[in-house]
Scaffold this motif. Structure first.
Motif, PDB file in Angstrom:
ATOM      1  N   THR A  55      -1.454  30.086 -14.402  1.00 26.11           N
ATOM      2  CA  THR A  55      -0.729  31.032 -15.245  1.00 26.11           C
ATOM      3  C   THR A  55      -1.653  31.684 -16.265  1.00 26.11           C
ATOM      4  N   GLN A 100      -2.497  18.263 -11.067  1.00 28.79           N
ATOM      5  CA  GLN A 100      -1.432  19.223 -10.765  1.00 28.79           C
ATOM      6  C   GLN A 100      -1.022  19.996 -12.015  1.00 28.79           C
ATOM      7  N   LEU A 104       1.900  25.275  -6.777  1.00 26.14           N
ATOM      8  CA  LEU A 104       2.225  23.917  -7.215  1.00 26.14           C
ATOM      9  C   LEU A 104       3.174  23.952  -8.409  1.00 26.14           C
ATOM     10  N   PRO A 105       4.215  23.113  -8.418  1.00 29.64           N
ATOM     11  CA  PRO A 105       5.109  23.058  -9.583  1.00 29.64           C
ATOM     12  C   PRO A 105       4.478  22.285 -10.728  1.00 29.64           C
ATOM     13  N   LEU A 106       4.975  22.507 -11.938  1.00 28.40           N
ATOM     14  CA  LEU A 106       4.546  21.753 -13.100  1.00 28.40           C
ATOM     15  C   LEU A 106       5.390  20.484 -13.160  1.00 28.40           C
ATOM     16  N   ASN A 116      -1.453  24.012 -12.317  1.00 30.31           N
ATOM     17  CA  ASN A 116      -0.297  24.869 -12.565  1.00 30.31           C
ATOM     18  C   ASN A 116      -0.483  25.696 -13.835  1.00 30.31           C
ATOM     19  N   ASP A 171       7.141  27.790  -9.986  1.00 25.90           N
ATOM     20  CA  ASP A 171       5.685  27.719 -10.139  1.00 25.90           C
ATOM     21  C   ASP A 171       5.195  28.259 -11.478  1.00 25.90           C
ATOM     22  N   SER A 225       9.036  22.142 -13.935  1.00 26.06           N
ATOM     23  CA  SER A 225       9.490  23.130 -12.962  1.00 26.06           C
ATOM     24  C   SER A 225      10.772  22.677 -12.284  1.00 26.06           C
TER      25      SER A 225
END
Length: 387
Positions: free
Chosen positions: A346, A338, A355-357, A342, A283, A361
């Motif tokens: 950060t 998304q 949520l992943p990048l 993400n 993440d 990710s």
């Protein structure tokens, strides 16, 4: 006749199809995955508790995931257009079955408070990642088929209502996990598809009002878990619990701030190499870029995403039919929202949602579904160029 119209192409047609692919899109996605491999390697090679002593463990897994995803993308790109439409309902039903299985005790696994994973020997799968693509192709097919049957370019109210009902099923199943991040992505792509369907703008205003009302009710009726509410509280004021729920955000911002303009150098970030940022290979992978590659490197990642979104929008504009236009629009909304969520979490400008990048990710399900979506974009692009 080209491959995308269902006929058997000649060797010249195949060669032409290869050259007609959107190579700028391919290169941007490939660059994001390559940068992601380096960032994941940097974030994991010294963490023996994750790698089991093999410093190349996550690097090789990420590259393997990309290789498998690339095969899936090629298959999606060269599948005849009529077969894409035929298979769309099966993709939707299969994804719904996956979302149901996740909720079955003993089958679904709880990770970070959300029952969103299915663990099998040597394989972990997150059905909600594929549900994003399923909602896109399901809604696009329903609206396009209705429009073609009624010889209309714009969607009717009943068509949009049915499409929203189709999307409501996976949204409800994801809420039960609960996976707030995926619900937000699904909301963004549903809004995008409806926006380009030709329906009245009153629908868009109505969707926004429904979303706001639903969010308020979810909080008032305690539908959201305590840790999810705590994440929103930390987003509003990270200083209120710096060692608890606000720890991730604070450490992420410190890591990115450490990078300055040029970064501390790959494999040399103090926050990254000392494992101060949790979930940094998944993440919070963008913090590795911010700290070790600096503003220039992190900005380069954002620029690559801008290229992906630009090419996706171009494909949507040039699509030869409503189905292609709606699918391309949904994918662009998915990737765009998304990536923004993400990177935003950060930086502390968006709440933490897990949520992943996309493409960067670590994660097989995210990579496979993302590259399948890129393959569909290429399919639509090649069909547009075949006429």
């Amino acid at each position: 006749m080209s491959l995308l119209t269902g006929s058997r192409p000649s060797r010249l047609d195949r060669r032409s199809t290869l050259w007609q692919a959107d190579w700028l899109l391919v290169l941007a996605v490939g660059a994001l995955s390559a940068v992601g491999a380096m960032l994941i390697w940097s974030a994991t090679f010294q963490r023996d508790t994750l790698t089991g002593g093999d410093q190349y463990e996550f690097l090789l897994r990420h590259l393997m995931n990309f290789g498998i995803g690339l095969v899936l993308a090629i298959v999606a790109a060269i599948t005849p257009h009529r077969w894409v439409r035929i298979l769309a309902p099966f993709v939707y039903v299969g994804s719904m079955l996956g979302l149901i299985l996740v909720l079955v005790p003993g089958v679904g696994a709880v990770v970070n408070g959300s029952r969103s994973w299915i663990h099998m020997p040597g394989l972990s799968m997150q059905p909600s990642e594929f549900a994003k693509l399923a909602v896109i192709v399901g809604m696009a097919l329903l609206i396009a088929e209705k429009g073609e049957a009624n010889h209309r370019d714009e969607a009717r109210t009943i068509d949009v209502a049915q499409a929203l009902a189709l999307a409501a099923i996976p949204v409800a199943l994801v809420v039960l996990q609960p996976d707030l991040g995926t619900v937000m992505v699904l909301g963004a792509l549903v809004f995008g598809i409806i926006a380009v369907s030709g329906v009245s703008k009153r629908w868009l205003i109505g969707l926004v009002l429904v979303a706001v009302t639903t969010a308020v009710l979810a909080i008032e009726l305690h539908v959201l878990k305590d840790y999810q509410l705590a994440r929103f509280a930390a987003f509003a004021d990270p200083s209120q619990d710096p060692r608890g729920i606000g720890y991730n955000v604070n450490q992420a911002r410190i890591a990115i701030g450490n990078g300055g303009v040029f970064g501390q150098g790959l494999f040399h970030g103090s926050q990254t190499q000392n494992a101060f940022v949790p979930e940094q290979h998944t993440d919070f992978v963008f913090t590795v870029a911010g700290e070790e590659l600096g503003l220039i490197g992190a900005g380069g990642i954002i620029a690559l995403f801008a290229i992906v979104l630009w090419r996706g929008l171009r494909i949507a504009v040039n699509a030869r039919d409503a189905f292609g236009r709606l699918v391309a629009t949904g994918i662009v909304c998915w990737f765009g929202f998304q990536a923004f969520e993400n990177i935003g979490m950060t930086l502390g400008i968006m709440p933490v949602t897990g949520l992943p990048l996309p493409f960067v990710s670590y994660g097989g399900s995210s990579m496979f579904s993302g590259l399948l979506a890129v393959g569909l974009l290429q399919n639509i692009h090649l069909r547009s160029n075949s006429f």
